[in-house]
Design a protein around this motif. Structure first.
Motif, PDB file in Angstrom:
ATOM      1  N   VAL A  74       0.780  -1.178  -0.074  1.00  0.00           N
ATOM      2  CA  VAL A  74       0.019  -0.025   0.014  1.00  0.00           C
ATOM      3  C   VAL A  74       0.743   1.253   0.173  1.00  0.00           C
ATOM      4  O   VAL A  74       0.600   2.260  -0.683  1.00  0.00           O
ATOM      5  CB  VAL A  74      -0.856  -0.231   1.186  1.00  0.00           C
ATOM      6  N   THR A  75       1.880   1.139   0.881  1.00  0.00           N
ATOM      7  CA  THR A  75       2.838   2.322   0.890  1.00  0.00           C
ATOM      8  C   THR A  75       3.654   2.614  -0.458  1.00  0.00           C
ATOM      9  O   THR A  75       3.532   3.945  -0.936  1.00  0.00           O
ATOM     10  CB  THR A  75       3.651   2.200   1.883  1.00  0.00           C
ATOM     11  N   ASP A  76       3.864   1.673  -1.204  1.00  0.00           N
ATOM     12  CA  ASP A  76       4.499   1.720  -2.473  1.00  0.00           C
ATOM     13  C   ASP A  76       3.544   2.231  -3.549  1.00  0.00           C
ATOM     14  O   ASP A  76       3.956   3.261  -4.350  1.00  0.00           O
ATOM     15  CB  ASP A  76       5.006   0.289  -3.066  1.00  0.00           C
ATOM     16  N   SER A  77       2.258   1.839  -3.627  1.00  0.00           N
ATOM     17  CA  SER A  77       1.210   2.607  -4.265  1.00  0.00           C
ATOM     18  C   SER A  77       1.077   3.853  -4.080  1.00  0.00           C
ATOM     19  O   SER A  77       0.972   4.909  -4.908  1.00  0.00           O
ATOM     20  CB  SER A  77       0.043   1.739  -4.449  1.00  0.00           C
ATOM     21  N   THR A  78       0.865   4.239  -2.717  1.00  0.00           N
ATOM     22  CA  THR A  78       0.505   5.760  -2.497  1.00  0.00           C
ATOM     23  C   THR A  78       1.741   6.336  -2.828  1.00  0.00           C
ATOM     24  O   THR A  78       1.716   7.716  -3.162  1.00  0.00           O
ATOM     25  CB  THR A  78       0.463   5.721  -1.058  1.00  0.00           C
ATOM     26  N   GLN A  79       2.940   6.020  -2.709  1.00  0.00           N
ATOM     27  CA  GLN A  79       4.461   6.977  -3.212  1.00  0.00           C
ATOM     28  C   GLN A  79       4.466   7.113  -4.583  1.00  0.00           C
ATOM     29  O   GLN A  79       4.346   8.314  -5.010  1.00  0.00           O
ATOM     30  CB  GLN A  79       5.434   6.186  -2.710  1.00  0.00           C
ATOM     31  N   THR A  80       3.770   6.088  -5.426  1.00  0.00           N
ATOM     32  CA  THR A  80       3.835   6.284  -6.793  1.00  0.00           C
ATOM     33  C   THR A  80       2.593   7.538  -7.153  1.00  0.00           C
ATOM     34  O   THR A  80       2.901   8.125  -7.963  1.00  0.00           O
ATOM     35  CB  THR A  80       3.522   4.975  -7.554  1.00  0.00           C
ATOM     36  N   PHE A  81       1.628   7.298  -6.517  1.00  0.00           N
ATOM     37  CA  PHE A  81       0.519   8.225  -6.609  1.00  0.00           C
ATOM     38  C   PHE A  81       1.122   9.753  -6.485  1.00  0.00           C
ATOM     39  O   PHE A  81       0.737  10.582  -7.197  1.00  0.00           O
ATOM     40  CB  PHE A  81      -0.812   7.970  -6.177  1.00  0.00           C
ATOM     41  N   LEU A  82       1.719   9.779  -5.069  1.00  0.00           N
ATOM     42  CA  LEU A  82       1.877  10.933  -4.731  1.00  0.00           C
ATOM     43  C   LEU A  82       3.110  11.805  -5.615  1.00  0.00           C
ATOM     44  O   LEU A  82       3.053  12.893  -6.021  1.00  0.00           O
ATOM     45  CB  LEU A  82       2.623  10.992  -3.492  1.00  0.00           C
ATOM     46  N   SER A  83       3.948  10.745  -6.100  1.00  0.00           N
ATOM     47  CA  SER A  83       5.269  11.243  -7.181  1.00  0.00           C
ATOM     48  C   SER A  83       4.538  11.950  -8.348  1.00  0.00           C
ATOM     49  O   SER A  83       4.903  12.997  -8.728  1.00  0.00           O
ATOM     50  CB  SER A  83       5.951   9.882  -7.260  1.00  0.00           C
ATOM     51  N   GLN A  84       3.543  10.986  -8.916  1.00  0.00           N
ATOM     52  CA  GLN A  84       2.880  11.552 -10.311  1.00  0.00           C
ATOM     53  C   GLN A  84       2.179  12.935 -10.245  1.00  0.00           C
ATOM     54  O   GLN A  84       2.390  13.714 -11.142  1.00  0.00           O
ATOM     55  CB  GLN A  84       1.923  10.308 -10.746  1.00  0.00           C
ATOM     56  N   THR A  85       1.394  12.802  -9.150  1.00  0.00           N
ATOM     57  CA  THR A  85       0.592  14.373  -8.548  1.00  0.00           C
ATOM     58  C   THR A  85       1.649  15.343  -8.504  1.00  0.00           C
ATOM     59  O   THR A  85       1.224  16.412  -8.744  1.00  0.00           O
ATOM     60  CB  THR A  85      -0.458  14.037  -7.552  1.00  0.00           C
TER      61      THR A  85
END
Length: 238
Positions: A74-85
């Protein structure tokens, strides 16, 4: 003596041919050799089958371990989302800041030429300024949209960090929190540049309005824009 031996071998071979007609063309030595091969192969196969083969078994993971793994995913996915935004927001903010500085430059040139242009020249440059203002407004709406997505990504990342901490995935939690702090710093720096550009633009507009009013009072009949018309000319977007 030799003759007697040959007779015994011949008699024994004759007896075998009568008993086993299928192998009448084979020699006695070949028969025994083939028999021993079959016996040997059967014996080896039986011995191999008797050897037990071990089975590999995977270790059973505990519920705590499975929850930690899920929290890390979950933390890996949220970091990807945060990086892209974050990338989208910074890029849109940068483009918006460029548009602000473009409009600022145009207005400064217009202010410097006040009282030196005829009506057609003044109208032409006003149209260019209006077009630059429309573009700036469009880019502002775009960066505000990306900013809303970025703020949601920050909130989700904070929740993921908290969930990872409660699950015992301390390293994953720390990594997400550090990532949040990093992108917040980057966005804040970019936003400050845009705010400074907006402040300069407001100051330039004020200076332009004051100078326009002064020019209008000094030359009431020269065909320049009136005090009420100047602000409206720069607020129009169509």
């Amino acid at each position: 003596m030799a003759s007697l031996c040959r007779r015994l071998v011949w008699s024994f071979s004759h007896l075998l041919r009568q008993t086993f007609p299928i192998v009448h063309k084979q020699s006695v030595l070949g028969l025994f050799k083939g028999s021993w091969r079959r016996v040997l192969s059967v014996g080896v196969g039986t011995s191999l089958c008797a050897i037990p083969v071990g089975q590999r078994t995977e270790p059973t993971l505990s519920n705590d371990s499975l929850i930690k793994r899920a929290a890390s995913l979950v933390t890996d996915s949220t970091q990807t989302f945060l990086s892209q935004t974050t990338y989208a927001l910074i890029d849109s903010l940068t483009e918006y800041t460029k548009a602000v500085y473009t409009l600022l430059s145009l207005q400064q040139k217009y202010t410097a030429l006040l009282g030196k242009m005829n009506s057609s020249e003044e109208s032409a440059i006003c149209q260019v300024i209006i077009g630059a203002r429309v573009q700036m407004k469009k880019l502002q709406e775009e960066y505000l949209r990306f900013e809303a997505s970025w703020m949601r990504a920050v909130s989700i990342s904070e929740l993921a960090a908290e969930a990872a901490y409660l699950a015992g995935a301390d390293q994953a939690s720390v990594t997400v929190r550090n990532h949040i702090q990093l992108v917040q710093t980057q966005v804040q720096e970019t936003r400050e540049i845009a705010v400074n550009a907006e402040a300069l633009l407001v100051s330039s507009q004020s200076e332009e309005i004051i100078k326009s009013i002064t020019e209008d009072k000094n030359n009431p009949d020269d065909g320049s824009l009136s005090e009420d018309e100047i602000p409206e000319a720069y607020q129009r977007e169509d």
